[in-house]
Scaffold this motif. Structure first.
Motif, PDB file in Angstrom:
ATOM      1  N   UNK A   9       0.816  -1.214   0.000  1.00  0.00           N
ATOM      2  CA  UNK A   9       0.000   0.000   0.000  1.00  0.00           C
ATOM      3  C   UNK A   9       0.846   1.259   0.000  1.00  0.00           C
ATOM      4  N   UNK A  10       1.936   1.230   0.756  1.00  0.00           N
ATOM      5  CA  UNK A  10       2.839   2.382   0.797  1.00  0.00           C
ATOM      6  C   UNK A  10       3.488   2.604  -0.569  1.00  0.00           C
ATOM      7  N   UNK A  11       3.819   1.526  -1.258  1.00  0.00           N
ATOM      8  CA  UNK A  11       4.397   1.672  -2.602  1.00  0.00           C
ATOM      9  C   UNK A  11       3.375   2.255  -3.574  1.00  0.00           C
ATOM     10  N   UNK A  12       2.134   1.790  -3.483  1.00  0.00           N
ATOM     11  CA  UNK A  12       1.080   2.323  -4.349  1.00  0.00           C
ATOM     12  C   UNK A  12       0.890   3.812  -4.066  1.00  0.00           C
ATOM     13  N   UNK A  13       0.861   4.188  -2.790  1.00  0.00           N
ATOM     14  CA  UNK A  13       0.747   5.608  -2.423  1.00  0.00           C
ATOM     15  C   UNK A  13       1.929   6.395  -2.981  1.00  0.00           C
ATOM     16  N   UNK A  14       3.132   5.850  -2.827  1.00  0.00           N
ATOM     17  CA  UNK A  14       4.330   6.522  -3.316  1.00  0.00           C
ATOM     18  C   UNK A  14       4.242   6.769  -4.818  1.00  0.00           C
ATOM     19  N   UNK A  15       3.920   5.712  -5.578  1.00  0.00           N
ATOM     20  CA  UNK A  15       3.861   5.862  -7.028  1.00  0.00           C
ATOM     21  C   UNK A  15       2.721   6.788  -7.448  1.00  0.00           C
ATOM     22  N   UNK A  17       1.673   9.390  -5.761  1.00  0.00           N
ATOM     23  CA  UNK A  17       2.164  10.750  -5.520  1.00  0.00           C
ATOM     24  C   UNK A  17       3.243  11.139  -6.524  1.00  0.00           C
ATOM     25  N   UNK A  18       4.084  10.191  -6.892  1.00  0.00           N
ATOM     26  CA  UNK A  18       5.112  10.458  -7.913  1.00  0.00           C
ATOM     27  C   UNK A  18       4.475  10.872  -9.238  1.00  0.00           C
ATOM     28  N   UNK A  19       3.295  10.344  -9.490  1.00  0.00           N
ATOM     29  CA  UNK A  19       2.560  10.669 -10.708  1.00  0.00           C
ATOM     30  C   UNK A  19       1.641  11.880 -10.517  1.00  0.00           C
ATOM     31  N   UNK A  20       1.782  12.543  -9.378  1.00  0.00           N
ATOM     32  CA  UNK A  20       1.007  13.755  -9.072  1.00  0.00           C
ATOM     33  C   UNK A  20      -0.494  13.538  -9.264  1.00  0.00           C
ATOM     34  N   UNK A  21      -0.948  12.464  -8.664  1.00  0.00           N
ATOM     35  CA  UNK A  21      -2.341  12.064  -8.801  1.00  0.00           C
ATOM     36  C   UNK A  21      -2.970  11.986  -7.411  1.00  0.00           C
ATOM     37  N   UNK A  22      -4.177  12.495  -7.257  1.00  0.00           N
ATOM     38  CA  UNK A  22      -4.875  12.377  -5.980  1.00  0.00           C
ATOM     39  C   UNK A  22      -5.538  11.005  -5.898  1.00  0.00           C
ATOM     40  N   UNK A  23      -5.953  10.639  -4.694  1.00  0.00           N
ATOM     41  CA  UNK A  23      -6.690   9.383  -4.539  1.00  0.00           C
ATOM     42  C   UNK A  23      -7.971   9.419  -5.361  1.00  0.00           C
ATOM     43  N   UNK A  24      -8.635  10.556  -5.347  1.00  0.00           N
ATOM     44  CA  UNK A  24      -9.882  10.677  -6.100  1.00  0.00           C
ATOM     45  C   UNK A  24      -9.656  10.451  -7.597  1.00  0.00           C
ATOM     46  N   UNK A  25      -8.594  11.062  -8.133  1.00  0.00           N
ATOM     47  CA  UNK A  25      -8.302  10.922  -9.562  1.00  0.00           C
ATOM     48  C   UNK A  25      -7.954   9.487  -9.934  1.00  0.00           C
ATOM     49  N   UNK A  26      -7.074   8.866  -9.134  1.00  0.00           N
ATOM     50  CA  UNK A  26      -6.670   7.495  -9.438  1.00  0.00           C
ATOM     51  C   UNK A  26      -7.845   6.537  -9.288  1.00  0.00           C
ATOM     52  N   UNK A  54      -3.428  -3.284 -13.138  1.00  0.00           N
ATOM     53  CA  UNK A  54      -3.903  -1.942 -13.479  1.00  0.00           C
ATOM     54  C   UNK A  54      -2.995  -0.860 -12.885  1.00  0.00           C
ATOM     55  N   UNK A  55      -2.616  -1.035 -11.614  1.00  0.00           N
ATOM     56  CA  UNK A  55      -1.710  -0.068 -10.986  1.00  0.00           C
ATOM     57  C   UNK A  55      -0.390  -0.008 -11.741  1.00  0.00           C
ATOM     58  N   UNK A  56       0.191  -1.168 -12.016  1.00  0.00           N
ATOM     59  CA  UNK A  56       1.491  -1.216 -12.701  1.00  0.00           C
ATOM     60  C   UNK A  56       1.410  -0.559 -14.080  1.00  0.00           C
ATOM     61  N   UNK A  57       0.339  -0.825 -14.798  1.00  0.00           N
ATOM     62  CA  UNK A  57       0.178  -0.202 -16.109  1.00  0.00           C
ATOM     63  C   UNK A  57       0.042   1.311 -15.988  1.00  0.00           C
ATOM     64  N   UNK A  58      -0.746   1.761 -15.017  1.00  0.00           N
ATOM     65  CA  UNK A  58      -0.937   3.198 -14.837  1.00  0.00           C
ATOM     66  C   UNK A  58       0.378   3.891 -14.471  1.00  0.00           C
ATOM     67  N   UNK A  59       1.165   3.258 -13.581  1.00  0.00           N
ATOM     68  CA  UNK A  59       2.421   3.854 -13.128  1.00  0.00           C
ATOM     69  C   UNK A  59       3.586   3.588 -14.086  1.00  0.00           C
ATOM     70  N   UNK A  60       3.366   2.766 -15.109  1.00  0.00           N
ATOM     71  CA  UNK A  60       4.411   2.407 -16.090  1.00  0.00           C
ATOM     72  C   UNK A  60       5.613   1.743 -15.408  1.00  0.00           C
TER      73      UNK A  60
END
Length: 90
Positions: A9-15, A17-26, A54-60
């Protein structure tokens, strides 16, 4: 090796934020409720394999990198470990 929901979960949060995306947007992009994403990021909820993809694809990034911090480049593991430590202590 084991699956750690809190670390994942922390990694998902990190990525996110790295993608400058809010929880709502993601959450909207991945067709999920924001509260479910919040639960994942806090380590209270787990992910299906499909959702990890899906997460991996979104974060590339690769699934290995998302789930286990396995990187194809030597420097990236130490970099991500420092970054995840910062996220976990926020």
């Amino acid at each position: 090796m084991h699956y750690d929901m809190k670390q994942s979960g922390a990694r998902i949060r990190f990525f996110r934020k790295q993608n400058r995306c809010t929880q709502e947007e993601l959450a909207k992009l991945l067709s999920m409720d924001r509260s479910f994403l919040s639960g994942i990021e806090s380590g209270k909820k787990g992910c299906s394999v499909d959702l990890f993809i899906q997460f991996a694809e979104f974060f590339h990034i690769s699934l290995d990198e998302l789930m286990f911090w396995r990187c194809s480049v030597n420097w990236c593991k130490s970099y991500w470990m420092k970054e995840i430590s910062l996220v976990l202590h926020q």
